[in-house]
Design a protein around this motif. Structure first.
Motif, PDB file in Angstrom:
ATOM      1  N   ILE A   1     -17.545 -18.678  -4.661  1.00 41.87           N
ATOM      2  CA  ILE A   1     -16.620 -18.818  -5.788  1.00 41.87           C
ATOM      3  C   ILE A   1     -16.280 -17.456  -6.382  1.00 41.87           C
ATOM      4  O   ILE A   1     -15.116 -17.179  -6.708  1.00 41.87           O
ATOM      5  N   ILE A   2     -17.274 -16.575  -6.512  1.00 37.74           N
ATOM      6  CA  ILE A   2     -17.009 -15.234  -7.042  1.00 37.74           C
ATOM      7  C   ILE A   2     -15.998 -14.504  -6.162  1.00 37.74           C
ATOM      8  O   ILE A   2     -15.060 -13.861  -6.662  1.00 37.74           O
ATOM      9  N   ARG A   3     -16.175 -14.610  -4.862  1.00 37.78           N
ATOM     10  CA  ARG A   3     -15.238 -13.944  -3.943  1.00 37.78           C
ATOM     11  C   ARG A   3     -13.872 -14.617  -3.955  1.00 37.78           C
ATOM     12  O   ARG A   3     -12.838 -13.954  -3.999  1.00 37.78           O
ATOM     13  N   ASP A   4     -13.881 -15.950  -3.910  1.00 42.28           N
ATOM     14  CA  ASP A   4     -12.621 -16.668  -3.775  1.00 42.28           C
ATOM     15  C   ASP A   4     -11.736 -16.510  -5.012  1.00 42.28           C
ATOM     16  O   ASP A   4     -10.514 -16.423  -4.891  1.00 42.28           O
ATOM     17  N   CYS A   5     -12.330 -16.461  -6.202  1.00 41.18           N
ATOM     18  CA  CYS A   5     -11.533 -16.294  -7.421  1.00 41.18           C
ATOM     19  C   CYS A   5     -11.111 -14.845  -7.624  1.00 41.18           C
ATOM     20  O   CYS A   5     -10.420 -14.517  -8.586  1.00 41.18           O
ATOM     21  N   GLU A   6     -11.562 -13.972  -6.717  1.00 39.46           N
ATOM     22  CA  GLU A   6     -11.197 -12.552  -6.708  1.00 39.46           C
ATOM     23  C   GLU A   6     -11.695 -11.840  -7.968  1.00 39.46           C
ATOM     24  O   GLU A   6     -11.015 -10.989  -8.548  1.00 39.46           O
ATOM     25  N   ALA A   7     -12.920 -12.191  -8.359  1.00 39.64           N
ATOM     26  CA  ALA A   7     -13.493 -11.608  -9.570  1.00 39.64           C
ATOM     27  C   ALA A   7     -13.698 -10.105  -9.418  1.00 39.64           C
ATOM     28  O   ALA A   7     -14.177  -9.624  -8.390  1.00 39.64           O
ATOM     29  N   ARG A   8     -13.355  -9.384 -10.471  1.00 43.31           N
ATOM     30  CA  ARG A   8     -13.666  -7.957 -10.553  1.00 43.31           C
ATOM     31  C   ARG A   8     -14.834  -7.712 -11.496  1.00 43.31           C
ATOM     32  O   ARG A   8     -15.399  -6.619 -11.513  1.00 43.31           O
ATOM     33  N   ALA A   9     -15.179  -8.718 -12.277  1.00 47.12           N
ATOM     34  CA  ALA A   9     -16.325  -8.625 -13.180  1.00 47.12           C
ATOM     35  C   ALA A   9     -17.135  -9.905 -13.072  1.00 47.12           C
ATOM     36  O   ALA A   9     -16.583 -10.998 -12.939  1.00 47.12           O
ATOM     37  N   VAL A  10     -18.460  -9.758 -13.119  1.00 47.95           N
ATOM     38  CA  VAL A  10     -19.365 -10.904 -13.150  1.00 47.95           C
ATOM     39  C   VAL A  10     -20.306 -10.734 -14.328  1.00 47.95           C
ATOM     40  O   VAL A  10     -20.938  -9.686 -14.480  1.00 47.95           O
ATOM     41  N   ILE A  11     -20.366 -11.753 -15.151  1.00 47.06           N
ATOM     42  CA  ILE A  11     -21.304 -11.782 -16.261  1.00 47.06           C
ATOM     43  C   ILE A  11     -22.241 -12.949 -15.978  1.00 47.06           C
ATOM     44  O   ILE A  11     -21.801 -14.104 -15.880  1.00 47.06           O
ATOM     45  N   ALA A  12     -23.523 -12.646 -15.797  1.00 52.74           N
ATOM     46  CA  ALA A  12     -24.461 -13.648 -15.302  1.00 52.74           C
ATOM     47  C   ALA A  12     -25.735 -13.642 -16.120  1.00 52.74           C
ATOM     48  O   ALA A  12     -26.144 -12.616 -16.675  1.00 52.74           O
ATOM     49  N   GLU A  13     -26.373 -14.794 -16.153  1.00 51.41           N
ATOM     50  CA  GLU A  13     -27.604 -14.963 -16.925  1.00 51.41           C
ATOM     51  C   GLU A  13     -28.823 -14.758 -16.036  1.00 51.41           C
ATOM     52  O   GLU A  13     -28.866 -15.224 -14.890  1.00 51.41           O
ATOM     53  N   ALA A  14     -29.820 -14.105 -16.590  1.00 48.54           N
ATOM     54  CA  ALA A  14     -31.012 -13.760 -15.820  1.00 48.54           C
ATOM     55  C   ALA A  14     -31.775 -14.990 -15.334  1.00 48.54           C
ATOM     56  O   ALA A  14     -32.457 -14.930 -14.304  1.00 48.54           O
ATOM     57  N   ARG A  15     -31.669 -16.099 -16.042  1.00 47.20           N
ATOM     58  CA  ARG A  15     -32.409 -17.302 -15.644  1.00 47.20           C
ATOM     59  C   ARG A  15     -31.911 -17.870 -14.316  1.00 47.20           C
ATOM     60  O   ARG A  15     -32.590 -18.686 -13.691  1.00 47.20           O
TER      61      ARG A  15
END
Length: 526
Positions: free
Chosen positions: A109-123
């Motif tokens: 999904i990150i690749r397909d949506c062509e994300a340039r930024a990822v904000i993710a939770e450590a959990r």
């Protein structure tokens, strides 16, 4: 506060066009709680708004601009709202990702949506593996703890100004919805949806006083729209629930003075199952608006909720793809129990047979929704899937139903593939694709079988390879294999072994034939 105040309504409608509604509330009720985290920590409108502005400035400083994509892998917590508020005002496209998915699914999904930024939770333990296969990320921010290769979210924002940005541009969102086969697809709209403030006037919101509860995952379309976005636009405090606990949710509703919330029918069933003595401990007469959908609600369950909470329930029928949308309040539903609402006035809805012919009222067929002029959707980078869902300027979400003589819609089923368990769509081909990797499995047809609480439960119907004998030990082994390779909600709850699985001449599994014996005498069959 008078919601009908003309200048306020006009300001909010104007701000909605640039994604700045939340900033209006921050300027008006900035000291009021905007978000209350699951641990009880409260965050004011002013504080959340300032962090949204800081995030915009950070993203711009790293080279992101209008039209760029941001992926958010985060549970129900204040940072979810901050990221959403930021992308809404800087012209970027936000994709919330189901953080229960596997690393491979998140990565896709990150690749397909062509994300340039990822904000993710450590959990979310799958994040490091997921982003390892995602080149081209300009920004990686970690929420709630450290993630290797990520900057700390709070620390990264500290050096940026929290004042409102001077040049807001309305942002967009792109949710992902799976088909019955293959990878999930983004539901893309070139034109962002803007909700008039009058919508919230009709839901009895009182800015600075109303309390909205979000008990479902914010990354799902319905909680995102009816809980998170609604609270942000209406100036309501948003109380986040991290995990479902029936008495805990009822306690939150009562003790927090929750006035508005969205639930799915299984949540109703769990609340109703609480002992009468427990229910009696928690007054709920302050609740003003409950919205529900995502799965059919048994009439007896809905009647019981209306008896308990009063006629404050509104049901919707819609999808991530949009369309006309059906709504029915409690008073209307009691006259038409089981309906999801009357035929909308603005956009058309057609009931078609398998040959694409329109059916008269009273006959069930595939439900097709008219696309709004200039505001339709497409499946991101998948013209074939987009075209396959269309008939003229109408599209289908795969549901089946009929209109009665008064033009009220009743749902009778869904397409033959999708399993809906507890309000969550599960696509069996994804499960079969993993099960056939087991050395003993020759073929697999996963189906939804009746379940009194969940509506449907996932069950694997397995054809074994020669040399393998069916039995409990092998079933347990196959289920353990599934648990190691699938997210928990996709793992079958049981296995049945068969000597043959029906396939069409084209080689497609005839899942309806596999499923039929389980639903004999029940309403699920289509």
């Amino acid at each position: 506060m008078d919601l009908a105040e003309t200048d306020l309504t006009q300001r909010l409608d104007a701000a909605a066009l640039t994604g700045m509604q939340f900033a209006v509330w921050a300027g008006r009720i900035g000291d009021k709680p905007a978000v209350i985290d699951p641990d009880g920590t409260a965050h004011s409108f002013a504080a959340v708004n300032a962090n949204a502005n800081r995030l915009v400035r950070l993203l711009r400083a790293r080279g992101l601009g209008v039209g760029d994509s941001v992926a958010l892998v985060c549970s129900n917590r204040v940072e979810f709202v901050e990221v959403l508020a930021a992308t809404l005002r800087c012209g970027m496209r936000l994709t919330p990702v189901n953080w229960h998915l596997s690393a491979d699914e998140i990565s896709y999904i990150i690749r397909d949506c062509e994300a340039r930024a990822v904000i993710a939770e450590a959990r979310v333990g799958a994040v490091p593996e997921a982003v390892a296969g995602c080149p081209g990320l300009s920004v990686k921010l970690a929420v709630g703890g450290a993630i290797e290769g990520f900057e700390d979210y709070a620390a990264a924002l500290e050096s940026f100004d929290g004042a409102d940005i001077a040049d807001p541009v309305l942002g967009n969102g792109m949710m992902y919805t799976s088909g019955t086969t293959g990878r999930p697809k983004g539901v893309y709209r070139a034109v962002p949806v803007v909700t008039p403030f009058a919508t919230y006037l009709g839901r009895a919101y009182e800015p600075g006083a109303s309390i909205q509860m979000c008990a479902g995952p914010a990354y799902h379309a319905a909680p995102l729209a009816f809980d998170v976005r609604a609270a942000m636009a209406a100036g309501a405090a948003l109380v986040f629930i991290d995990r479902w606990d029936s008495e805990g949710v009822l306690r939150t509703i009562s003790e927090r003075g929750v006035t508005h919330f969205h639930l799915v029918p299984i949540m109703f069933q769990r609340l109703l199952a609480l002992p009468d003595a427990v229910k009696a401990r928690y007054p709920i007469d302050h609740v003003k608006f409950i919205v529900h959908g995502a799965a059919p609600c048994p009439p007896e369950v809905k009647r019981a909720m209306i008896d308990w909470f009063g006629p404050v329930l509104t049901e919707y029928y819609a999808g991530s793809e949009g369309g006309a949308g059906f709504f029915i309040d409690s008073h209307e539903w009691l006259k038409k129990p089981g309906s999801v609402g009357k035929r909308p006035a603005l956009l058309g809805v057609r009931i078609l047979d398998e040959a694409g012919r329109d059916l008269p009222n009273g006959e069930a067929g595939a439900i097709y929704h008219q696309l709004p002029p200039g505001g339709g959707f497409s499946y991101f980078k998948d013209e074939a899937k987009t075209a396959a869902s269309r008939v003229d300027d109408y599209f289908s979400m795969g549901d089946v139903g009929y209109f009665d003589e008064d033009d009220y819609l009743f749902l009778t089923g869904r397409n033959a593939e999708t399993i809906i368990s507890g309000g969550v769509n599960i696509y069996p081909q994804e499960i079969d694709n993993e099960l056939v990797k087991h050395p003993a499995v020759a073929d697999s047809a996963t189906v939804g079988v009746p379940h009194d609480e969940w509506g449907e439960q996932v069950r694997a119907v397995i054809l074994l390879k020669d040399g393998h004998e069916p039995g409990d030990a092998l079933a347990d082994e196959i289920l353990a294999f599934a648990r190691a390779n699938l997210p928990g909600f996709k793992v079958p709850r049981g296995v049945d072994f068969v000597s043959d699985l029906p396939r069409s001449e084209a080689g497609k599994i005839q899942r309806g034939k596999v499923r039929a014996p389980y639903w004999e005498g029940r309403a699920r069959q289509i």
